[in-house]
Design an enzyme around this catalytic site. Structure first.
Site: not given
Ligand code: F6P
Length: 323
Positions: A21, A73, A185, A215, A127, A23, A253, A222
């Site tokens: 938006r 891509c 925390g 706890h 990230d 841009v 995700h 990851e």
């Molecule tokens: O780069 C963003 C990201 O969400 C990373 O944190 C994760 O490892 C990766 O993309 C997941 O990629 P995809 O959506 O292709 O599974």
């Protein structure tokens, strides 16, 4: 310059729509025509362009994702693919391109720039691993999603005297895990920049248990060698090592799809405006980012293939706060 295009590439990040938006509206304000490219670099190769007026980008700022679509891509990684992209851009009389994306996407923009096409990148990835910007579009929202999950897991963890492992995204960068760990925390944070063995994680949880906490929360990036799956495997093979019974939650995700925070909308708006200003000023082959609250440009050549280092003092803070 009369006509520019904008695309979003790689993993979507909350705030990308606000950047598009910005841009479009800054471009129009500067007397340019702005085209959107669908599905990232793939849309450059298939010539999937759409003219965008101010109203076409109305009511999208509050939405996560990217209304232009995004993709990873493979064809664009070849010289032939990029040559086709440049041919298509030229045939539409599009004179410059804004690429909203993270590390892989800016490697693509650098490759395009090296073939002589004017490109400006906008730092956008949950990230936050891109050099050239203190923060990137989407990371604030992603941390907040992780935090909401952590806060909720802490409630149930306390009720049951359990420990939880929460795995967050970030590829090889531990920024999201560290920030969510501090703000949530966490008792233990496991990140690629400071790997912990399963035995060390167990020891830290056991110490937490012995101090009388009801706890234990472990935030795991990851990209850590000992990710949630590895840790769970270890604890299943060594029951009782931590004092707590354990559960794991892998957020995945979920962190990408949220409504962008105010901070991400502001950042995206400022970077989008900055990208068009950079192009109008005759800059190209640069990434637009934010440093010390100033919008800055950095040559793409200086940022590609690199990962922004973490401020490890934050890791020390996380450890002190966990006591
Ligand atoms: O780069 C963003 C990201 O969400 C990373 O944190 C994760 O490892 C990766 O993309 C997941 O990629 P995809 O959506 O292709 O599974």
């Amino acid at each position: 310059m009369k006509r520019i295009a904008v695309l979003t590439s790689g993993g979507d990040a909350p705030g990308m729509n606000a950047a598009i938006r910005a841009v479009v509206r800054t471009g129009i304000d500067a007397g340019l025509e702005v085209y959107g490219v669908h599905n990232g670099y793939a849309g450059l190769i298939t010539s999937d362009f759409a003219y965008l007026a101010r109203r076409d980008v109305g009511n999208i700022m509050q939405q996560g994702g990217t209304f232009l679509g995004s993709a990873r891509c493979l064809e664009f990684m070849t010289v032939e693919g990029r040559q086709q992209a440049i041919t298509n851009l030229n045939s539409q009389h599009i004179e410059a391109l804004v690429v909203i994306g993270g590390n892989g996407s800016q490697t693509g923009s650098h490759a395009l720039a090296q073939m002589g096409y004017p490109v400006v990148g906008i730092a956008s990835t949950i990230d936050n691993d891109l050099e050239g910007s203190d923060v990137t579009i989407g990371v604030d929202t992603a941390i907040n999603v992780a935090l909401e999950a952590i806060d909720r897991l802490k409630v149930t963890a306390s009720s049951h005297r359990r420990a939880f492992l929460v795995e967050v995204m970030g590829r090889k960068c531990g920024y999201v895990a560290l920030m969510a760990g501090i703000a949530g925390g966490a008792e233990v944070v496991v990140i690629p920049e400071r790997e912990l063995t399963p035995e060390e994680v167990a020891q830290q949880l056991r110490a937490t248990y012995d101090r009388g906490k009801n706890h234990g929360l472990v935030v795991v990036a990851e990209g850590a060698v000992n990710n949630a799956q590895k840790l769970i495997e270890h604890f299943e093979a060594n029951p009782g090592a931590t004092g707590f019974s354990l559960r794991a939650t892998i957020l995945g995700h979920v962190q990408r799809g949220a409504q962008p925070s105010a901070s991400d909308r502001m950042l995206a708006t400022r970077l989008g405006e900055g990208a068009v200003r950079a192009l109008v000023d005759g800059q190209a082959a640069v990434l637009v980012g934010i440093r010390n609250n100033h919008i800055v440009t950095t040559p793409l050549a200086d940022i590609v293939g690199r990962q922004k280092p973490l401020d490890m003092h934050l890791f020390e803070i996380a450890q002190i706060m966990a006591q």
